[in-house]
Design an enzyme around this catalytic site. Structure first.
Site, mmCIF file in Angstrom:
data_model
loop_
_atom_site.group_PDB
_atom_site.id
_atom_site.type_symbol
_atom_site.label_atom_id
_atom_site.label_comp_id
_atom_site.label_asym_id
_atom_site.label_seq_id
_atom_site.Cartn_x
_atom_site.Cartn_y
_atom_site.Cartn_z
ATOM 1 N N ARG A 16 47.417 44.754 44.688
ATOM 2 C CA ARG A 16 47.794 43.376 44.496
ATOM 3 C C ARG A 16 48.988 43.358 43.393
ATOM 4 O O ARG A 16 50.120 43.084 44.141
ATOM 5 C CB ARG A 16 46.924 42.537 43.727
ATOM 6 C CG ARG A 16 46.914 41.197 43.836
ATOM 7 C CD ARG A 16 47.631 40.743 42.534
ATOM 8 N NE ARG A 16 47.084 41.000 41.208
ATOM 9 C CZ ARG A 16 47.780 40.716 40.187
ATOM 10 N NH1 ARG A 16 48.806 40.173 40.110
ATOM 11 N NH2 ARG A 16 47.158 40.975 39.108
ATOM 12 N N ASP A 17 48.952 43.602 42.414
ATOM 13 C CA ASP A 17 49.917 43.553 41.534
ATOM 14 C C ASP A 17 51.078 44.517 41.742
ATOM 15 O O ASP A 17 52.313 44.351 41.519
ATOM 16 C CB ASP A 17 49.400 43.950 40.041
ATOM 17 C CG ASP A 17 50.495 43.161 38.922
ATOM 18 O OD1 ASP A 17 51.303 42.657 39.091
ATOM 19 O OD2 ASP A 17 50.366 43.677 38.019
ATOM 20 N N HIS A 208 46.579 45.288 29.847
ATOM 21 C CA HIS A 208 47.483 45.538 31.236
ATOM 22 C C HIS A 208 48.949 45.526 30.706
ATOM 23 O O HIS A 208 49.520 44.570 30.437
ATOM 24 C CB HIS A 208 47.208 44.038 32.097
ATOM 25 C CG HIS A 208 48.052 44.076 33.274
ATOM 26 N ND1 HIS A 208 47.052 44.113 34.504
ATOM 27 C CD2 HIS A 208 49.205 43.892 33.501
ATOM 28 C CE1 HIS A 208 48.222 44.320 35.543
ATOM 29 N NE2 HIS A 208 49.490 44.012 35.141
ATOM 30 N N HIS A 210 52.943 46.707 30.937
ATOM 31 C CA HIS A 210 54.040 47.077 32.131
ATOM 32 C C HIS A 210 55.048 48.134 31.271
ATOM 33 O O HIS A 210 54.916 48.063 30.084
ATOM 34 C CB HIS A 210 54.862 45.846 32.371
ATOM 35 C CG HIS A 210 54.143 44.985 33.351
ATOM 36 N ND1 HIS A 210 54.459 44.531 34.305
ATOM 37 C CD2 HIS A 210 52.968 44.789 33.605
ATOM 38 C CE1 HIS A 210 54.088 44.022 35.241
ATOM 39 N NE2 HIS A 210 52.855 43.875 34.774
ATOM 40 N N CYS A 241 56.166 41.282 37.941
ATOM 41 C CA CYS A 241 55.816 39.671 38.110
ATOM 42 C C CYS A 241 56.794 39.031 38.683
ATOM 43 O O CYS A 241 57.814 39.145 38.263
ATOM 44 C CB CYS A 241 55.411 39.258 36.865
ATOM 45 S SG CYS A 241 54.773 37.211 36.799
ATOM 46 N N ASN A 250 54.396 48.300 36.724
ATOM 47 C CA ASN A 250 53.392 48.577 35.816
ATOM 48 C C ASN A 250 52.961 49.771 35.268
ATOM 49 O O ASN A 250 53.688 50.913 35.697
ATOM 50 C CB ASN A 250 52.033 48.450 36.663
ATOM 51 C CG ASN A 250 51.809 46.912 37.034
ATOM 52 O OD1 ASN A 250 51.219 46.004 36.260
ATOM 53 N ND2 ASN A 250 52.190 46.344 38.344
#
Length: 309
Positions: A16-17, A208, A210, A241, A250
Site C-alpha cells: 500500500r504505502d 512509522h 520515513h 506520501c 519508508n
C-alpha cells in the site's frame, strides 16, 4: 546497558504505502504475486492496499481485485487503508482482517491529503471505525505529520495528542505515529513518546518512519529504548506520501530486519524469503530498490533459490 525487547513486530506496508506513489502502474497480478511471496516470509501483518478513490491514487485502483485474490495464510493479518464508508464497503467486500483509518496532526496536510479540516474528518472516521467494529474487524489509526509538516513545519505536541485521543475514543485498537516527511531525530522521538506515554499505553502505539534524511533506523533505536515494539516498514524502502512534498521512501523492511537480527531481537521474519520477495518486486518495477540491504546484496555470495528472483 540497554534492555532490548526480546521480540519486535514488523508491519509490512509496502503493497500500500510503498506502491501508492509509483506513477508506472504495477500489474494487478504482480501485486498479488508479491503479496503472496510476502505471506511466506514469516510476517504477521501485511497492509495490502487502500480503498481510496482511484482518481487520487490511480496505482491502487485495483484494490478490490488485489485484496480478494491474494492467497491468505492463517495467522497473518491482512489490512487495508479506508478513508470513508464507501471505502469500507470495498474493504468488507474483500473481507480484509483489519481496517486502517488515517488523518494528520497538522491542518494543512490534512486538507491536502483528505480534502477536509481536522474537525471535519473526525465524524467521517468515527462512522468508519464504528461500522468496522460492528463487523468484527480490528481498526488501526494512522496519524501523519507527527514530527513535522511539509507545509507548517513544527507540529505542536498538543495537536498530536488531540488527534490521538479522538482516534482512541472512536475505538481504534492501535495507533501508528507517522514521520511523514522523515524529519524526526532520536531526541525528538523520545520527547514526543514521553508525552504520549502519559496518556496512552505504549503497547497501543506503533512507529512509522520515513528515511528522507537517513534517520529511520536511528529513530527505531530511540523508540526501542522507550519500549516501543511495533514498527511499520516497506520492503526495499519503497514509498512516500503523494501529498507531502519531499517525503521519500519508508523505513526499509530489509534494513530493519538486518538491524534487529544483528541485535538478537526476534521478528519471526525469514531473511531468504524476504529477499526473494524484494527481488521479485524489484524486477517487476525494473529498477534497483533504494535500501542498504539490496544495494549490498550479492546473489553469488548470498544465493536466494539459486540466485534468481
Amino acid at each position: 546497558m540497554n534492555k532490548w525487547p526480546a521480540e519486535v513486530t514488523i508491519k509490512e506496508v509496502g503493497p500500500r504505502d510503498g506502491l501508492q506513489n509509483e506513477t508506472d502502474f504495477i500489474k494487478t497480478e504482480d501485486k498479488i504475486g508479491w503479496i503472496n511471496l510476502l505471506s511466506k516470509t514469516g510476517l504477521s501483518y501485511i497492509e495490502v492496499t487502500s480503498f481510496v478513490n482511484p482518481k487520487w491514487i490511480p496505482q491502487l485502483a485495483d484494490a478490490l481485485e488485489v485484496a480478494s485474490k491474494i492467497e491468505k495464510v492463517p495467522g497473518i493479518t491482512y489490512a487495508a487503508l479506508v478513508p470513508n464508508l464507501k471505502g469500507l464497503e470495498g474493504a468488507m467486500a474483500a473481507n480484509v482482517d483489519e481496517v486502517a483509518v488515517f488523518m494528520s496532526a497538522s491542518e494543512t496536510h490534512n486538507r491536502k491529503n483528505i480534502n477536509k479540516s481536522i474537525d471535519e474528518t473526525f465524524p467521517v472516521l468515527k462512522e468508519v471505525v464504528g461500522e468496522a467494529k460492528k463487523a468484527g474487524k480490528t481498526v488501526r489509526g494512522y496519524v501523519s505529520t507527527v514530527f513535522g509538516c511539509p507545509y507548517e513545519g513544527t507540529v505542536a505536541i498538543e495537536e498530536v495528542i488531540k488527534v490521538s485521543e479522538s482516534l482512541f475514543e472512536m475505538g481504534i485498537d492501535e495507533l501508528s505515529l507517522g514521520d511523514t516527511i522523515g524529519v524526526a531525530n532520536p531526541r525528538q522521538v523520545q520527547e514526543v513518546l514521553a508525552q504520549l506515554f502519559k496518556r496512552f499505553a505504549k503497547e497501543k502505539l506503533a512507529m512509522h518512519f520515513h528515511n528522507t534524511h537517513g534517520m529511520a533506523l536511528a529513530n527505531v533505536l530511540a523508540s526501542l529504548e522507550m519500549g516501543i515494539t511495533t514498527f511499520d516498514s516497506s520492503l526495499g524502502g519503497l514509498g512516500g506520501c503523494p501529498y507531502a512534498p519531499g517525503a521519500s521512501g519508508n523505513l526499509a523492511t530489509d534494513d530493519l530486519l538486518t538491524m534487529l537480527d544483528g541485535m538478537g531481537i526476534s521478528t519471526g521474519v525469514q531473511r531468504e524469503k524476504l529477499t526473494k520477495a524484494a527481488l521479485f518486486i524489484q524486477e517487476k518495477m525494473d529498477r534497483k530498490l533504494n535500501c542498504h540491504y539490496l544495494q549490498a546484496f550479492n546473489p553469488s555470495r548470498c544465493p536466494v533459490n539459486g540466485g534468481g528472483a
